[in-house]
Design a protein around this motif. Structure first.
Motif, mmCIF file in Angstrom:
data_model
loop_
_atom_site.group_PDB
_atom_site.id
_atom_site.type_symbol
_atom_site.label_atom_id
_atom_site.label_comp_id
_atom_site.label_asym_id
_atom_site.label_seq_id
_atom_site.Cartn_x
_atom_site.Cartn_y
_atom_site.Cartn_z
ATOM 1 N N HIS A 175 -25.624 -94.776 -187.335
ATOM 2 C CA HIS A 175 -25.745 -95.876 -186.503
ATOM 3 C C HIS A 175 -27.741 -95.919 -186.944
ATOM 4 O O HIS A 175 -27.830 -97.090 -186.657
ATOM 5 N N VAL A 186 -22.293 -99.699 -186.825
ATOM 6 C CA VAL A 186 -22.583 -98.725 -187.692
ATOM 7 C C VAL A 186 -22.571 -99.084 -189.180
ATOM 8 O O VAL A 186 -22.229 -100.460 -189.701
ATOM 9 N N GLN A 194 -22.537 -97.880 -179.083
ATOM 10 C CA GLN A 194 -22.472 -98.645 -179.963
ATOM 11 C C GLN A 194 -22.145 -97.935 -181.652
ATOM 12 O O GLN A 194 -22.504 -98.594 -182.302
#
Length: 354
Positions: free
Chosen positions: A344, A253, A248
């Motif tokens: 994130h 982000v 991820q």
């Protein structure tokens, strides 16, 4: 959704970038595969997880030592996925197709179907990164909202907090449900998978049985159910969170984009520029992070050149950055892993707003 079409340009940034990378390997005389460095790393990781498994199942040290070994095993499972299975699946582990296949099959033993992973990751994610409705990696509906084009629910206000739980159970979800959903539906999201050959069916079910024998049946018989469930839960939660957060950080982000095709299915950018807009690097100066995650902190270089082993990413990183600067193409990079994690979380918070 129509299969998106990338823009065609006269002066292709991708063509120029491939030319420079090819010149690097021609000049240095290096192979694009992993070589002895990757073989030795793979051997170390496999021996380490074998030792850890034997200690936990057949010798069973004290409680604290067992918990520590379970955490270590979870980290090793994830690292084998990053380093061995991932390069093998992309054909960059070795010049030998057979060796690449063996490296890729480590995913099967650890519980994940390589056939399904190849369709999900190599065919779909690498081609159509961050395109909602196609890229399954950003589809966690309804629990997480990963792009502004996805439906908003009130619970998303707290997704920047509860994502930790969802990431932790990812491995368990993958092993016990996700592969079977893809297998029986014949689809990944809305994208159909290619027709499975008889050998693909045999591999799918055969290795599922091997995995359940190694990680379910044998430990339960030797240790008992209660001891097994505690140990397995620790291993699975550590594996799931580690795999999830690393992947991820590369795409969801604050500074990455989520382009959508127009009504005719056309995207604004050529493929390479699209990859740079949708992908981020992190902690590229940390040798420890790079070693553990198999170079996936150099995600930009990986997406541009998936057939090149992660061993070479630090070197070609400089070439890619220089080309981006000359062509005025965005290059997203976070100096530390902590800054990428913060970004994130901030991204999830932003997506959690109506």
């Amino acid at each position: 959704m129509l299969t998106p079409k990338f823009a065609h340009v006269k002066q292709s940034f991708h063509v120029e970038l491939k030319k420079r990378i090819n010149e690097y390997f021609t000049t240095t005389g290096k192979s694009t595969t992993g070589g002895i460095r990757l073989f030795s790393k793979a051997l170390f990781l496999i021996l380490a997880i074998t030792y850890t498994y034997i200690q936990l199942v057949f010798f069973t040290p004290g409680v604290l030592a067992s918990v520590g070994l379970c955490i270590l095993m979870g980290l090793l499972v994830a690292s084998i996925g990053f380093n061995v299975m991932h390069d093998g699946g992309h054909g960059s582990f070795s010049r030998s197709t057979a060796v690449n296949k063996v490296a890729a099959v480590t995913a099967e033993i650890l519980g994940a179907s390589h056939f399904m992973w190849n369709m999900k990751h190599n065919v779909i994610h690498h081609a159509f990164t961050n395109i909602d409705g196609i890229d399954d990696d950003i589809d966690a509906k309804p629990f997480l909202r990963m792009t502004s084009t996805q439906k908003y629910y009130k619970m998303h206000r707290f997704q920047h907090v509860y994502f930790i739980v969802l990431y932790a159970i990812f491995h368990l979800y993958w092993v016990l449900f996700s592969d079977y959903k893809k297998y029986f539906s014949g689809k990944i999201g809305e994208m159909p998978i290619k027709k499975m050959k008889p050998v693909d069916h045999l591999t799918f079910w055969g290795f599922k049985l091997v995995h359940y024998a190694l990680f379910f049946v044998i430990p339960i018989v030797v240790l008992g159910f209660s001891t097994w469930i505690i140990g397995f839960s620790i291993v699975s939660l550590i594996t799931g969170f580690t795999l999830s957060i690393v992947f991820q950080l590369a795409h969801t982000v604050e500074h990455t984009e989520f382009p959508m095709p127009d009504e005719g299915g056309r995207l604004q950018d050529e493929w390479a520029v699209h990859q740079l807009k949708t992908t981020a690097n992190f902690a590229t100066r940390s040798k420890l992070v790079s070693w553990y995650v198999g170079g996936l902190n150099f995600q930009v270089e990986h997406h541009l050149f998936p057939k090149i082993s992660h061993i070479h990413y630090p070197a070609i990183n400089k070439i890619v950055k220089q080309a981006c600067a000359e062509y005025n193409v965005v290059y997203v990079e976070y100096p530390r892993m902590s800054s990428a994690v913060i970004s994130h979380v901030n991204f999830l918070r932003q997506m959690g707003k109506a």
